[in-house]
Scaffold this active site. Structure first.
Site, mmCIF file in Angstrom:
data_model
loop_
_atom_site.group_PDB
_atom_site.id
_atom_site.type_symbol
_atom_site.label_atom_id
_atom_site.label_comp_id
_atom_site.label_asym_id
_atom_site.label_seq_id
_atom_site.Cartn_x
_atom_site.Cartn_y
_atom_site.Cartn_z
ATOM 1 C CB SER A 139 -0.810 -0.097 1.222
ATOM 2 O OG SER A 139 -1.481 1.216 1.427
ATOM 3 C CE1 TYR A 153 -3.838 -2.051 5.675
ATOM 4 C CE2 TYR A 153 -3.036 0.137 5.123
ATOM 5 C CZ TYR A 153 -3.580 -0.963 4.630
ATOM 6 O OH TYR A 153 -3.696 -1.261 3.583
#
Length: 248
Positions: A139, A153
């Protein structure tokens, strides 16, 4: 683009979102695709909309026996594994002190440890074949701190980048390559199933019109997997987001 015809591709997290779109994109280029996820009925639904034959295997990527079964069934069917796409992942939103320990441990099990262990199982097969490709879906959060309230995350996705870079260095001089993909915001049900989904629901709905579609991300990945770049920005928006946040 080099041909993908006949290449055996395993895609984790293929029951929806980017994984499902990637399955269709690989199949359109005549690859042989293994769809795997925990929800077998969802895999079958994806397979029904795919242009060619697929193999659906139920697999929890955090489970050792499930991972081994995935490898065994793939080899029994097609005798080789050319491309592994580590796409399965989960999200998390909330202040660090509000998140339970078991939730953080599960996030790391799915988002980085499963990638390490599944890659560990596939590498000897690719080395015997003399070629292979590992594609890890990270990501923008693996490169920059792009948002508040996503500390675990961001940490896990940074680990995916580090693992991919280290693995690429170890495999230098072989014909096994490593890509790590860094999407930004993608319109999938990922956000709905994440820890803290209710808390971030209003934010996500406000941002959703600006998000890339899973098909756009999948197309961008397919177009770049034969490049020499380790880091892949699958869309223009993801690359712009990186440059926007990298100096913050």
């Amino acid at each position: 683009m080099k041909s993908l015809k006949g290449k055996v591709v395993i895609i984790t997290g293929a029951s929806s979102g980017i994984g499902a779109s990637l399955a269709k994109a690989f199949l359109q280029r005549e690859a042989q695709v293994v769809l795997t996820a925990r929800r077998f009925e969802k895999l079958q639904e994806v397979a029904r909309h795919c242009p060619n034959e697929t193999l659906c295997i139920k697999c929890d990527v955090t489970d050792t026996k499930d991972r081994q079964n995935l490898i065994n069934q793939t080899l029994n069917r097609w005798k080789r594994i050319d491309i592994l796409v580590n796409n399965a992942g989960s999200g998390m939103y909330g202040t660090l002190e509000s998140i339970e320990e078991n939730e953080i441990r599960n996030l790391f099990e799915v988002n980085i440890l499963s990638i390490i262990f599944l890659t560990q199982m596939v590498l000897p097969i690719m080395k015997r074949q003399g070629q292979g490709l590992i594609i890890n879906i990270s990501s923008i959060a693996g490169l920059v701190a792009h948002s508040d309230k996503v500390v675990p995350y961001i940490s896990a996705k940074h680990a995916v980048i580090g693992f991919s870079r280290g693995l690429a260095m170890d495999l230098h001089g072989t014909k096994i390559r490593v890509n790590v993909v860094c999407p930004y915001l993608t319109s999938t049900n990922f956000f709905d199933s994440s820890v803290g989904a209710h808390e971030m629901s209003d934010i996500i709905e406000r941002l959703r019109p600006q998000m890339d579609s899973p098909d756009q991300v999948a197309q961008g990945i397919i177009e770049q997997i034969f490049s020499d770049r380790i880091i892949i920005f699958p869309t223009e928006m993801s690359e712009k987001a990186y440059h926007k946040f990298r100096d913050l």
